[in-house]
Design an enzyme around this catalytic site. Structure first.
Site, short mmCIF file in Angstrom:
data_model
loop_
_atom_site.label_atom_id
_atom_site.label_comp_id
_atom_site.label_asym_id
_atom_site.label_seq_id
_atom_site.Cartn_x
_atom_site.Cartn_y
_atom_site.Cartn_z
N ASP A 1 -5.54 7.74 -5.34
CA ASP A 1 -5.83 9.15 -5.00
C ASP A 1 -6.65 9.20 -3.71
O ASP A 1 -6.34 9.91 -2.76
CB ASP A 1 -6.60 9.75 -6.18
CG ASP A 1 -6.63 11.28 -6.18
OD1 ASP A 1 -7.32 11.84 -7.03
OD2 ASP A 1 -5.98 11.88 -5.31
N ASP B 1 0.87 -1.18 0.00
CA ASP B 1 0.00 0.00 0.00
C ASP B 1 0.91 1.23 0.00
O ASP B 1 1.69 1.42 0.94
CB ASP B 1 -0.86 -0.03 1.28
CG ASP B 1 -1.77 1.18 1.40
OD1 ASP B 1 -2.74 1.11 2.17
OD2 ASP B 1 -1.52 2.20 0.71
N GLY C 1 -9.39 5.05 -6.03
CA GLY C 1 -8.09 4.38 -6.15
C GLY C 1 -7.01 4.91 -5.22
O GLY C 1 -7.26 5.22 -4.06
N1 APR Z 1 -1.30 1.67 -3.02
C1 APR Z 1 -0.70 1.35 -4.20
N2 APR Z 1 -1.38 1.18 -5.35
C2 APR Z 1 -2.73 1.35 -5.31
C3 APR Z 1 -3.43 1.69 -4.12
C4 APR Z 1 -2.65 1.85 -2.95
N3 APR Z 1 -3.22 2.18 -1.78
N4 APR Z 1 -4.76 1.79 -4.44
C5 APR Z 1 -4.88 1.50 -5.74
N5 APR Z 1 -3.67 1.23 -6.27
C6 APR Z 1 -3.30 0.84 -7.64
C7 APR Z 1 -4.39 0.28 -8.51
O1 APR Z 1 -4.58 -1.10 -8.24
C8 APR Z 1 -3.77 0.51 -9.89
O2 APR Z 1 -2.86 -0.53 -10.21
O3 APR Z 1 -2.89 2.03 -8.31
C9 APR Z 1 -2.97 1.81 -9.71
C10 APR Z 1 -3.60 3.04 -10.34
O4 APR Z 1 -5.01 2.95 -10.19
P1 APR Z 1 -5.94 4.24 -9.88
O5 APR Z 1 -5.71 4.65 -8.48
O6 APR Z 1 -7.30 3.88 -10.31
O7 APR Z 1 -5.33 5.39 -10.81
P2 APR Z 1 -5.49 5.65 -12.37
O8 APR Z 1 -5.73 4.40 -13.13
O9 APR Z 1 -4.30 6.51 -12.73
O10 APR Z 1 -6.84 6.50 -12.45
C11 APR Z 1 -6.81 7.82 -11.92
O11 APR Z 1 -8.77 7.46 -10.65
O12 APR Z 1 -8.68 7.59 -8.40
C12 APR Z 1 -9.04 8.27 -9.52
O13 APR Z 1 -8.80 10.59 -8.97
C13 APR Z 1 -8.22 9.52 -9.70
O14 APR Z 1 -9.51 10.28 -11.56
C14 APR Z 1 -8.29 9.69 -11.19
C15 APR Z 1 -8.23 8.25 -11.69
#
Ligand code: APR
Length: 170
Positions: A33, A9, A31
């Site tokens: 974010d 994480d 996600g």
């Molecule tokens: N730690 C590490 N990796 C994570 C975590 C975490 N706590 N949570 C999620 N992930 C991983 C997901 O499994 C994925 O492999 O981060 C990667 C990116 O996924 P997203 O968070 O969905 O990001 P992205 O695909 O770039 O989409 C961005 O999603 O959350 C919204 O505000 C954000 O609109 C933006 C979009």
């Protein structure tokens, strides 16, 4: 500069800079974010608002990066970047590489020695994780930073970890 991949994480990564896969609006989301804002607390969102006010039309162009406090996270800063949304018809690879290069450049300018990246665009933005890993490694390797000694890709599932390990060994 050492590059390596680990399952975990990203909000628990003990590094100087944690990179957030944000969106151009910079006010949080799901996600990683959502996880960063939840774990880091309100201070991050307050600084995002202040940074946003200085951006063209209040939006972060995709492929670019801005820094804020890390709030309650173990890091010193969060670098927010907005990845490209996957498209089967348009090659947006350079934008994804730019997310890594510009985030690393900014972290280096801040004097960071260690940086943790998630798999940008490989979640909600739908980018196939194998190619996301290749673009990530290419983007990081396209810069020779002065201060950063360690880049850690922190992956949330085994498929992403395997993709990044393959990209790093390539
Ligand atoms: N730690 C590490 N990796 C994570 C975590 C975490 N706590 N949570 C999620 N992930 C991983 C997901 O499994 C994925 O492999 O981060 C990667 C990116 O996924 P997203 O968070 O969905 O990001 P992205 O695909 O770039 O989409 C961005 O999603 O959350 C919204 O505000 C954000 O609109 C933006 C979009």
């Amino acid at each position: 500069m050492r590059l390596w991949a680990v399952r975990g994480d990203i909000t628990e990564a003990d590094v100087d800079v944690i990179v957030n896969a944000a969106n151009p609006g910079l006010l949080g989301g799901g996600g990683v974010d959502g996880a960063i804002h939840r774990a880091g607390g309100r201070a991050i969102l307050e600084e995002c608002r202040a940074v946003k006010a200085g951006l063209p039309e209040g939006r972060l162009p995709r492929g670019q990066a801005v820094a804020t406090t890390a709030g309650r996270l173990p890091a010193r800063w969060v670098v927010h970047t907005a990845g490209p949304i996957w498209s089967a018809s348009q090659d947006r690879s350079e934008v994804l590489r730019s997310c890594y290069r510009e985030s690393l450049r900014l972290a280096d300018e801040l004097g960071a020695r260690s940086v943790a990246f998630p798999a940008i665009s490989a979640g909600i933005y739908g980018w196939p994780v194998d190619d996301a890993a290749r673009q990530a490694v290419a983007g990081v390797r396209s810069l020779s930073p002065d201060h950063v000694r360690e880049v850690r890709f922190v992956l949330f599932d085994d498929a992403a970890l395997a993709a990044f390990e393959a990209a790093l060994s390539g």
